[in-house]
Design an enzyme around this catalytic site. Structure first.
Site, short mmCIF file in Angstrom:
data_model
loop_
_atom_site.label_atom_id
_atom_site.label_comp_id
_atom_site.label_asym_id
_atom_site.label_seq_id
_atom_site.Cartn_x
_atom_site.Cartn_y
_atom_site.Cartn_z
N ASP A 24 8.58 -24.17 0.22
CA ASP A 24 7.36 -23.55 -0.30
C ASP A 24 6.93 -24.22 -1.60
OD1 ASP A 24 5.22 -21.54 -0.53
OD2 ASP A 24 6.34 -21.01 -2.32
N SER A 74 4.16 -18.49 2.78
CA SER A 74 4.46 -18.91 1.41
C SER A 74 5.00 -17.71 0.61
CB SER A 74 3.18 -19.45 0.75
OG SER A 74 3.32 -19.53 -0.63
N HIS A 78 4.33 -9.04 -5.39
CA HIS A 78 3.64 -10.33 -5.32
C HIS A 78 2.16 -10.12 -5.05
CE1 HIS A 78 4.31 -14.72 -5.09
NE2 HIS A 78 3.13 -14.69 -4.49
N LYS A 103 9.34 -16.75 -0.16
CA LYS A 103 9.87 -16.62 -1.53
C LYS A 103 10.49 -15.24 -1.74
CE LYS A 103 5.93 -17.79 -3.51
NZ LYS A 103 4.89 -18.78 -3.41
N ARG A 130 -0.70 -27.88 -1.13
CA ARG A 130 -1.88 -27.13 -0.66
C ARG A 130 -2.90 -26.95 -1.77
NH1 ARG A 130 0.56 -21.97 0.55
NH2 ARG A 130 -1.51 -21.26 1.10
#
Ligand code: URA
Length: 440
Positions: free
Chosen positions: A161, A183, A82, A187, A168
């Protein structure tokens, strides 16, 4: 318990209890807490932060706010990756087929664009027919069959999220260490991989512009991952200028394919190969040197490109797009931005460049905006380049003719020039694991 009291407590700079954090996440997920209270809460977190314990509770509440994926049905060590988000960051599109081609299953859930940054799901959707929404069974079947699936986060996985991410994005509450850490890690935990490689961006195009803040964010995420039994490592990488030369959805797919064909810009290749080697390393494929070779060979042999084609086909997309750029949506207008002066480019305000791409249609300014997959910017020069007055700095691609002047102004204002050559910047600043922070 009342949400207004929780907001007040955070606004006053106090630490929240686990019960208060659970109350917020449960209430927001099931619709009892409205967007206006959630955005007020996230703004209070942006100003007053959260300690490591609050962040861990927030992450856990978000990770278990919906379904979790059980990847145990897929053999082998599953590795996820990520990025904290950047401009021109198409690394997932390059790395995941490389790693899958080396025999490590990739079951990846990716996001859409956020703020000035692009998102892998938006990019993948520029491929005609390609689906990113699957049931868990469909998702697992694709991974079993092809060894790779890159899907969007379904509404059932970490739904807290999903809602907060979109909120956001349009309430200027993205830049916050606990909100970013929770966040991302919620995930990753819900998505079920055994190991996680994080690409934490720092610089003028990152949510964490300061290196120390990026390292702190990386350490916090590594600690959260390790605490729940996932091997987690992070690279802190340079986002002081866009990565590679393409910004915008289909333009970035085309550039990722260039790298998989053995070409591509050096900065993009270096970051991609470092991330891929780390993924192979945490998957237990061998020592780092061997993993670097594995990644390079996957590209040289053409196996990584073949894996991308297989993935596109398995996800319902047209694999012919991978060998024929003309099959991507084409922007009606192409406009060259020329240098007003001669000199060395010494700085790029990368957020502003990401915003210029969004103005052209490549990003969103409201939750429901529709992305124009053909829009974006092709850079012809970056920081460290010498440009002659009148030479082309970038090409804008858009279907919104009326946005060209605005995008050009944003782009030109984003650049600084000097009459001497600026020092070359590092691309990778640090490697963080549970037992060591190594600076390069
Ligand atoms: N990427 C995410 O998934 N979440 C953030 O908050 C920022 C980047």
């Amino acid at each position: 318990m009342r949400m207004v009291d929780i907001i007040q407590k955070k606004k006053d700079g106090n630490a929240l209890t686990k019960e208060e954090i659970n109350f917020f996440i449960n209430g927001y997920t099931n619709g009892e807490i409205p967007d206006y209270q959630a955005s007020s809460f996230t703004m209070a977190v942006c100003f007053n932060g959260m300690n490591a314990q609050e962040t861990a509770w927030l992450t856990e509440a978000m990770a278990f706010s919906g379904d979790t994926v059980d990847l145990s049905v897929i053999e082998g060590k599953k590795v996820d990756k990520h990025s904290t988000g950047g401009v021109g960051d198409k690394t997932t599109l390059v790395i995941t087929p490389i790693v899958a081609a080396c025999g490590v299953p990739i079951a990846k859930l990716s996001g859409r664009g956020l703020g000035h940054t692009g998102g892998t799901v938006d990019k993948l959707e520029s491929i005609s027919g390609l689906k990113t929404a699957f049931t868990t069974d469909e998702f697992l079947n694709i991974v079993r069959k092809t060894g790779i699936c890159v899907a969007g986060q379904s509404a059932d996985i970490a739904p807290a999220d999903k809602k907060l991410y979109a909120l956001r994005d349009v309430t200027a509450t993205v830049r916050s260490m606990p909100l970013i850490a929770s966040s991302i890690m919620s995930k990753k935990i819900a998505a079920g991989s055994d190991a996680i490689v994080l690409d934490v961006k720092t610089g003028s195009g990152a949510f964490m512009s300061d290196l120390d803040d990026a390292v702190a964010l990386a350490k916090e995420m590594v600690a959260i991952g390790e605490n729940v039994g996932r091997t987690t490592v992070a690279l802190v990488t340079n986002m002081n200028m866009p990565l590679g030369h393409a910004i915008g959805n289909s333009l970035e797919i085309i550039e990722a394919v260039e790298v998989l064909k053995g070409g591509g810009d050096d900065d993009l290749k270096q970051v991609c190969f470092a991330l891929a080697a780390n993924m192979l390393f945490v998957a237990g494929k061998g020592d780092m040197e061997y993993c670097e070779k594995l990644a390079e060979n996957a590209v040289k042999s053409g196996e990584a490109l073949k894996k991308l084609e297989e993935m596109v086909q398995a996800q319902g997309g047209d694999p012919a797009c991978i060998s024929n750029n003309e099959l991507f949506p084409q922007a009606e207008y192409s406009y060259e931005i020329k240098a007003e002066l001669s000199g060395w480019i010494s700085f790029m305000d990368t957020v502003a460049i990401g915003e210029a791409a969004a103005v052209l249609g490549a990003g969103r300014s409201k939750k429901d905006d529709v992305i124009d997959h053909s829009a974006g910017i092709i850079l012809k020069a970056k920081t460290g380049c010498y440009v002659e007055q009148g030479s082309v700095l970038a090409v804008l691609k858009t279907n919104r003719k009326e946005s060209v002047n605005d995008a050009e102004r944003r782009f030109l204002n984003a650049l600084k020039f000097t009459d001497f050559q600026p020092e070359k910047e590092k691309l990778i600043f640090a490697h963080i694991s549970s037992n060591e922070t190594k600076y390069f």
